[in-house]
Each structure stands twice: as structure tokens, then as C-alpha cells.
Design a protein around this motif. Structure first.
Motif, PDB file in Angstrom:
ATOM      1  N   VAL A   1       0.848  -1.203   0.000  1.00  0.00           N
ATOM      2  CA  VAL A   1       0.000   0.000   0.000  1.00  0.00           C
ATOM      3  C   VAL A   1       0.881   1.250   0.000  1.00  0.00           C
ATOM      4  CG1 VAL A   1      -1.641   1.343   1.373  1.00  0.00           C
ATOM      5  CG2 VAL A   1      -2.011  -1.102   1.026  1.00  0.00           C
ATOM      6  N   GLU A   2       1.933   1.244   0.797  1.00  0.00           N
ATOM      7  CA  GLU A   2       2.849   2.392   0.817  1.00  0.00           C
ATOM      8  C   GLU A   2       3.444   2.629  -0.566  1.00  0.00           C
ATOM      9  OE1 GLU A   2       6.905   4.032   2.992  1.00  0.00           O
ATOM     10  OE2 GLU A   2       6.384   1.912   3.142  1.00  0.00           O
ATOM     11  N   TYR A   3       3.856   1.562  -1.233  1.00  0.00           N
ATOM     12  CA  TYR A   3       4.403   1.686  -2.583  1.00  0.00           C
ATOM     13  C   TYR A   3       3.362   2.303  -3.524  1.00  0.00           C
ATOM     14  CZ  TYR A   3       5.868   0.571  -7.269  1.00  0.00           C
ATOM     15  OH  TYR A   3       6.182   0.666  -8.616  1.00  0.00           O
ATOM     16  N   LEU A   4       2.134   1.817  -3.447  1.00  0.00           N
ATOM     17  CA  LEU A   4       1.077   2.338  -4.316  1.00  0.00           C
ATOM     18  C   LEU A   4       0.829   3.824  -4.071  1.00  0.00           C
ATOM     19  CD1 LEU A   4      -1.445  -0.635  -4.187  1.00  0.00           C
ATOM     20  CD2 LEU A   4      -0.071   0.098  -6.158  1.00  0.00           C
ATOM     21  N   ILE A   5       0.823   4.218  -2.820  1.00  0.00           N
ATOM     22  CA  ILE A   5       0.609   5.636  -2.487  1.00  0.00           C
ATOM     23  C   ILE A   5       1.753   6.482  -3.015  1.00  0.00           C
ATOM     24  CG2 ILE A   5       0.507   7.300  -0.583  1.00  0.00           C
ATOM     25  CD1 ILE A   5      -1.067   5.108   0.986  1.00  0.00           C
TER      26      ILE A   5
ATOM     27  N   HIS B   1       3.754   5.795  -5.443  1.00  0.00           N
ATOM     28  CA  HIS B   1       3.693   5.769  -6.906  1.00  0.00           C
ATOM     29  C   HIS B   1       2.595   6.708  -7.413  1.00  0.00           C
ATOM     30  CE1 HIS B   1       4.482   4.088 -10.837  1.00  0.00           C
ATOM     31  NE2 HIS B   1       3.182   3.917 -11.005  1.00  0.00           N
ATOM     32  N   ALA B   2       1.453   6.716  -6.744  1.00  0.00           N
ATOM     33  CA  ALA B   2       0.336   7.581  -7.155  1.00  0.00           C
ATOM     34  C   ALA B   2       0.664   9.056  -6.986  1.00  0.00           C
ATOM     35  CB  ALA B   2      -0.910   7.228  -6.358  1.00  0.00           C
ATOM     36  N   LEU B   3       1.537   9.375  -6.033  1.00  0.00           N
ATOM     37  CA  LEU B   3       1.912  10.766  -5.797  1.00  0.00           C
ATOM     38  C   LEU B   3       3.051  11.227  -6.698  1.00  0.00           C
ATOM     39  CD1 LEU B   3       1.629  10.903  -1.917  1.00  0.00           C
ATOM     40  CD2 LEU B   3       0.021  11.783  -3.617  1.00  0.00           C
ATOM     41  N   HIS B   4       3.515  10.351  -7.571  1.00  0.00           N
ATOM     42  CA  HIS B   4       4.520  10.684  -8.581  1.00  0.00           C
ATOM     43  C   HIS B   4       5.760  11.364  -8.004  1.00  0.00           C
ATOM     44  CE1 HIS B   4       1.608   9.527 -11.556  1.00  0.00           C
ATOM     45  NE2 HIS B   4       0.732  10.385 -11.034  1.00  0.00           N
ATOM     46  N   GLY B   5       6.327  10.768  -6.976  1.00  0.00           N
ATOM     47  CA  GLY B   5       7.578  11.247  -6.438  1.00  0.00           C
ATOM     48  C   GLY B   5       7.483  12.407  -5.467  1.00  0.00           C
ATOM     49  N   ARG B   6       6.279  12.915  -5.210  1.00  0.00           N
ATOM     50  CA  ARG B   6       6.161  13.962  -4.204  1.00  0.00           C
ATOM     51  C   ARG B   6       6.535  13.385  -2.846  1.00  0.00           C
ATOM     52  NH1 ARG B   6       0.283  16.014  -5.346  1.00  0.00           N
ATOM     53  NH2 ARG B   6       0.260  14.208  -6.676  1.00  0.00           N
ATOM     54  N   HIS B   7       7.009  14.220  -1.970  1.00  0.00           N
ATOM     55  CA  HIS B   7       7.474  13.754  -0.670  1.00  0.00           C
ATOM     56  C   HIS B   7       6.336  13.166   0.156  1.00  0.00           C
ATOM     57  CE1 HIS B   7       9.798  13.466   2.971  1.00  0.00           C
ATOM     58  NE2 HIS B   7       8.876  14.161   3.610  1.00  0.00           N
ATOM     59  N   VAL B   8       6.590  11.982   0.669  1.00  0.00           N
ATOM     60  CA  VAL B   8       5.659  11.338   1.602  1.00  0.00           C
ATOM     61  C   VAL B   8       6.427  11.158   2.905  1.00  0.00           C
ATOM     62  CG1 VAL B   8       4.298   9.288   2.109  1.00  0.00           C
ATOM     63  CG2 VAL B   8       4.495  10.095  -0.255  1.00  0.00           C
ATOM     64  N   PRO B   9       5.974  11.803   3.973  1.00  0.00           N
ATOM     65  CA  PRO B   9       6.734  11.707   5.228  1.00  0.00           C
ATOM     66  C   PRO B   9       6.761  10.291   5.784  1.00  0.00           C
ATOM     67  CG  PRO B   9       4.637  12.820   5.584  1.00  0.00           C
ATOM     68  CD  PRO B   9       4.768  12.586   4.105  1.00  0.00           C
ATOM     69  N   ASN B  10       7.881   9.935   6.347  1.00  0.00           N
ATOM     70  CA  ASN B  10       7.998   8.633   7.024  1.00  0.00           C
ATOM     71  C   ASN B  10       7.348   8.736   8.386  1.00  0.00           C
ATOM     72  OD1 ASN B  10       9.484   7.441   4.942  1.00  0.00           O
ATOM     73  ND2 ASN B  10      11.380   8.307   5.738  1.00  0.00           N
ATOM     74  N   LEU B  11       6.673   7.680   8.789  1.00  0.00           N
ATOM     75  CA  LEU B  11       6.038   7.674  10.100  1.00  0.00           C
ATOM     76  C   LEU B  11       6.925   7.042  11.134  1.00  0.00           C
ATOM     77  CD1 LEU B  11       2.439   6.648   9.040  1.00  0.00           C
ATOM     78  CD2 LEU B  11       3.302   8.915   9.553  1.00  0.00           C
TER      79      LEU B  11
END
Length: 87
Positions: free
Chosen positions: A71-75, A77-87
Motif C-alpha cells: 500500500v505504501e508503494y502504491l501511495i 507511486h500515485a503521488l509521482h515522487g512527491r514527498h511522503v513523510p515517514n512515520l
């Protein structure tokens, strides 16, 4: 490398043998879930040896972790390289 050699690559090879045109994401996802599942089985064995009981909790935990990785990979990928903060 152990899990990759023992589980990931053989599962991928079997999938590609029977479904040569399988999407790469699907092959990698199924192979990854198998690695997490097997890790859960090993941990479940440790719990059995230590406490003499099998609950399935370890397997469930690791399979859920594998699904979360996908799921993390899909998210990401869907955000096209925008920063996703690590939890």
C-alpha cells in the motif's frame, strides 16, 4: 539476501513460468507477501517452541506488514515522487 534467495526469487520464477506476461508489480507483490508470510511462520515456530502454543498472531502480523508495504508503494507511486513523510 537470504529471504530474497529462498523465497522471493523462487516464487517470482514460478509465477513467471506459469504466467510469462504477468505484470511486474503483481509478481513482486505476490513474492513479497510470500516472504512476509514465511517470516511469520518462522516467528510462529519460535513462539511455539518457547510457549508451546500456536495462535497465528505472528503470521497475521507479518502478512499485514507485507500488505502495508505494498500500500505504501502504491501511495508513493500515485503521488509521482512527491514527498511522503515517514512515520
Amino acid at each position: 539476501h537470504t529471504w530474497i534467495e529462498l523465497i522471493f526469487k523462487p516464487v517470482s520464477n514460478i509465477l513467471l513460468h506459469y504466467w510469462p506476461k504477468a505484470p511486474k508489480f503483481l509478481t513482486q507483490s505476490v513474492s513479497s507477501i510470500c516472504v512476509f508470510f514465511f517470516s511469520g511462520v518462522v516467528h510462529e515456530y519460535f513462539v511455539y517452541v518457547t510457549f508451546g502454543k500456536i495462535s497465528g498472531d505472528q503470521i497475521m502480523f507479518f502478512v499485514i506488514q507485507g500488505l502495508a508495504v505494498i500500500v505504501e508503494y502504491l501511495i508513493r507511486h500515485a503521488l509521482h515522487g512527491r514527498h511522503v513523510p515517514n512515520l
